[in-house]
Every structure is written in C-alpha cells, then in structure tokens.
Design a protein around this motif. Sequence first.
Motif, PDB file in Angstrom:
ATOM      1  N   ALA A  79      -8.173  39.448 -18.930  1.00 17.05           N
ATOM      2  CA  ALA A  79      -9.309  38.903 -19.665  1.00 17.05           C
ATOM      3  C   ALA A  79      -9.933  37.730 -18.914  1.00 17.05           C
ATOM      4  N   ILE A  80      -9.120  37.023 -18.143  1.00 16.85           N
ATOM      5  CA  ILE A  80      -9.593  35.874 -17.371  1.00 16.85           C
ATOM      6  C   ILE A  80      -9.888  36.274 -15.926  1.00 16.85           C
ATOM      7  N   ASN A  81      -8.938  36.934 -15.270  1.00 12.62           N
ATOM      8  CA  ASN A  81      -9.100  37.334 -13.870  1.00 12.62           C
ATOM      9  C   ASN A  81      -9.533  38.798 -13.790  1.00 12.62           C
ATOM     10  N   THR A  82     -10.740  39.001 -13.303  1.00 12.23           N
ATOM     11  CA  THR A  82     -11.271  40.364 -13.263  1.00 12.23           C
ATOM     12  C   THR A  82     -10.748  41.172 -12.084  1.00 12.23           C
ATOM     13  N   GLY A  83     -10.324  40.494 -11.013  1.00 12.19           N
ATOM     14  CA  GLY A  83      -9.882  41.193  -9.813  1.00 12.19           C
ATOM     15  C   GLY A  83     -10.988  41.447  -8.822  1.00 12.19           C
ATOM     16  N   SER A  84     -12.254  41.296  -9.245  1.00 10.76           N
ATOM     17  CA  SER A  84     -13.385  41.567  -8.354  1.00 10.76           C
ATOM     18  C   SER A  84     -14.326  40.379  -8.232  1.00 10.76           C
ATOM     19  N   ALA A  85     -13.896  39.204  -8.705  1.00  4.89           N
ATOM     20  CA  ALA A  85     -14.748  38.021  -8.661  1.00  4.89           C
ATOM     21  C   ALA A  85     -13.883  36.804  -8.386  1.00  4.89           C
ATOM     22  N   SER A  86     -14.529  35.724  -7.975  1.00  9.57           N
ATOM     23  CA  SER A  86     -13.791  34.469  -7.828  1.00  9.57           C
ATOM     24  C   SER A  86     -13.826  33.729  -9.152  1.00  9.57           C
ATOM     25  N   GLU A  87     -12.669  33.217  -9.558  1.00  7.00           N
ATOM     26  CA  GLU A  87     -12.531  32.512 -10.829  1.00  7.00           C
ATOM     27  C   GLU A  87     -11.997  31.109 -10.525  1.00  7.00           C
ATOM     28  N   MET A  88     -12.671  30.090 -11.048  1.00  7.93           N
ATOM     29  CA  MET A  88     -12.284  28.715 -10.743  1.00  7.93           C
ATOM     30  C   MET A  88     -12.117  27.921 -12.028  1.00  7.93           C
ATOM     31  N   VAL A  89     -10.971  27.260 -12.163  1.00  8.17           N
ATOM     32  CA  VAL A  89     -10.658  26.524 -13.380  1.00  8.17           C
ATOM     33  C   VAL A  89     -11.540  25.286 -13.515  1.00  8.17           C
ATOM     34  N   SER A  90     -11.906  24.953 -14.757  1.00  5.12           N
ATOM     35  CA  SER A  90     -12.662  23.737 -15.036  1.00  5.12           C
ATOM     36  C   SER A  90     -11.897  22.791 -15.944  1.00  5.12           C
ATOM     37  N   TRP A  91     -11.437  23.314 -17.105  1.00  7.18           N
ATOM     38  CA  TRP A  91     -10.866  22.427 -18.116  1.00  7.18           C
ATOM     39  C   TRP A  91     -10.073  23.260 -19.103  1.00  7.18           C
ATOM     40  N   VAL A  92      -8.949  22.728 -19.571  1.00 11.26           N
ATOM     41  CA  VAL A  92      -8.164  23.374 -20.610  1.00 11.26           C
ATOM     42  C   VAL A  92      -7.959  22.375 -21.743  1.00 11.26           C
ATOM     43  N   ALA A  93      -8.046  22.849 -22.990  1.00 17.76           N
ATOM     44  CA  ALA A  93      -7.791  21.983 -24.134  1.00 17.76           C
ATOM     45  C   ALA A  93      -6.368  21.444 -24.058  1.00 17.76           C
ATOM     46  N   SER A  94      -6.157  20.259 -24.578  1.00 18.62           N
ATOM     47  CA  SER A  94      -4.843  19.623 -24.467  1.00 18.62           C
ATOM     48  C   SER A  94      -3.745  20.476 -25.086  1.00 18.62           C
ATOM     49  N   ASP A  95      -4.081  21.268 -26.132  1.00 19.43           N
ATOM     50  CA  ASP A  95      -3.092  22.131 -26.777  1.00 19.43           C
ATOM     51  C   ASP A  95      -3.130  23.565 -26.244  1.00 19.43           C
ATOM     52  N   GLU A  96      -3.889  23.776 -25.159  1.00 19.37           N
ATOM     53  CA  GLU A  96      -4.023  25.087 -24.509  1.00 19.37           C
ATOM     54  C   GLU A  96      -4.657  26.137 -25.430  1.00 19.37           C
ATOM     55  N   SER A  97      -5.454  25.685 -26.401  1.00 21.38           N
ATOM     56  CA  SER A  97      -6.077  26.622 -27.333  1.00 21.38           C
ATOM     57  C   SER A  97      -7.314  27.294 -26.758  1.00 21.38           C
ATOM     58  N   PHE A  98      -7.939  26.686 -25.752  1.00 16.69           N
ATOM     59  CA  PHE A  98      -9.047  27.356 -25.069  1.00 16.69           C
ATOM     60  C   PHE A  98      -9.180  26.835 -23.648  1.00 16.69           C
ATOM     61  N   LEU A  99      -9.811  27.658 -22.839  1.00 15.04           N
ATOM     62  CA  LEU A  99      -9.935  27.400 -21.406  1.00 15.04           C
ATOM     63  C   LEU A  99     -11.387  27.574 -21.001  1.00 15.04           C
ATOM     64  N   ILE A 100     -11.891  26.644 -20.207  1.00 17.96           N
ATOM     65  CA  ILE A 100     -13.247  26.739 -19.648  1.00 17.96           C
ATOM     66  C   ILE A 100     -13.116  26.938 -18.143  1.00 17.96           C
ATOM     67  N   PHE A 101     -13.873  27.894 -17.612  1.00 10.11           N
ATOM     68  CA  PHE A 101     -13.779  28.179 -16.180  1.00 10.11           C
ATOM     69  C   PHE A 101     -15.111  28.716 -15.669  1.00 10.11           C
ATOM     70  N   SER A 102     -15.231  28.818 -14.343  1.00 14.57           N
ATOM     71  CA  SER A 102     -16.417  29.374 -13.702  1.00 14.57           C
ATOM     72  C   SER A 102     -16.054  30.668 -13.013  1.00 14.57           C
ATOM     73  N   SER A 103     -16.975  31.627 -13.051  1.00 10.27           N
ATOM     74  CA  SER A 103     -16.692  32.950 -12.506  1.00 10.27           C
ATOM     75  C   SER A 103     -17.950  33.560 -11.892  1.00 10.27           C
ATOM     76  N   SER A 104     -17.743  34.347 -10.844  1.00 17.40           N
ATOM     77  CA  SER A 104     -18.848  35.088 -10.226  1.00 17.40           C
ATOM     78  C   SER A 104     -18.867  36.539 -10.701  1.00 17.40           C
ATOM     79  N   ARG A 105     -18.233  36.818 -11.835  1.00 16.15           N
ATOM     80  CA  ARG A 105     -18.125  38.190 -12.340  1.00 16.15           C
ATOM     81  C   ARG A 105     -19.488  38.811 -12.616  1.00 16.15           C
ATOM     82  N   LYS A 106     -19.500  40.140 -12.663  1.00 17.31           N
ATOM     83  CA  LYS A 106     -20.733  40.874 -12.946  1.00 17.31           C
ATOM     84  C   LYS A 106     -21.234  40.536 -14.343  1.00 17.31           C
TER      85      LYS A 106
END
Length: 226
Positions: A123-150
Amino acid sequence: MLVARLASYAWWWMSSPQFSPAGTEFFFCKYFPNGPHEVWMSSLEKGVWKEPVKAWSAPEPCPIPLPAGKILGQAFHVAANGNAYVTVLNGSLSGARDWGSAKLCVARLVKGVYSMPEELPGAINTGSASEMVSWVASDESFLIFSSSRKGGKGQHDIYISARSTGGAWGAPAAINLLNTYEEDSWLCLSPDGAIAFFTTASRGDRGYAAYWLDAKALDSVLPKRR
C-alpha cells in the motif's frame, strides 16, 4: 488558505523543519549550489524564535544497520516509541545513488538497538516508483510521504496513509491541495499539529523552497490523532 514562504536567502533546496520532542528547537537543511549541505537550527526563548544559526555539534553516524549496497535517503522521522521511518535506496555514500529504487522502511527500536529496516507493505511501496518519507504521527497512526507513483500530478507528490488499529496501512490518498505539476515533498506538522510545513519547486523558486500553512486547511485529509 494562507501559504507562506519560510524565508528568502541566497541558498536553496531548503528542507522542512524537524522539531525537538519538547517543541523548543527546530532543525532544517540549507542546500547551496555547488557547495556544502548544512544543518541549521533555531531555538524558542521566552516565546520568540531566535535567528537561525548553523548547528554546532559534530555529526555522528546514524545507528541504523543497512544491507550491503544500500544507503539511507534524504529524510527520516522518529515516532514516540523510537521507531525510525526511513528511506532506503541502492547506492553508496561515495558513489552513484539510484533514487528510483527509494523505498519507505521502518527500523524498529528494540532494547535501545535499531533493527534492520523493513520495507513497508505494498500500500505504501508500489515497486515502480520512488517513495520518500516525510513525517509519521507520534503514535504511528498515520504516515505522510512523497511518491513518484502513477496517477500523480507531477514528479513527486505528497500522500498520506492511515494505519488501522490492527496495524495495517491503508491505501494512500494524495494531498492535492498542495500537489503541483513539479516536485512537492516533505510535508510535516509542528508538535502541536497547528502548523504544516512542506517544500515545493513549483512557485518560481530556484529548486525546492520551504512553505508553511495553517494545518486546519488539511483537516479533510489528516486523521485525528488517537
């Protein structure tokens, strides 16, 4: 919606600020054309943020183990339990780097020692794009990242993925309020969740530049913290 540039200097490719746990210091990177990359910081004293200065302590290697032929990417973020959300890619510190291979991983802190980074699920890593982490909630309830996905608007776009109480990461949603036809990345929140910071190369700046906005503008896409 107010979107304001953080500063205007001769240097470029600013990164979004990262705050100390107490919220009284923040750190960011300055990228100079054909020059060094530097870490700068500002501290909060008597309710006023001081003029930023170059960070003074000597850097130490990040104690996260990596397989041979892998390096850490440009940014990472640490949850309250110490788990580090990192970008891992093929390459070497002194040689070529394959940014197209960049994947989001988590290095778990177990008894004071970091484990080998584990790739986050499909769901996070597509395998065909670059994925770069930005920020994670302190309780790990959500994740913000940047992606070059289609399906994105530009080169890298900003996405958010919420995590269920069972631990599964949900399908990422694009934060199209901020995404443009060029590079958009490194969205993070202040410790109190009131201010959002991000970088973009789409507003006539030279390379990336950092901006801030009232996080209320993102209420429709940001989950409430558990």
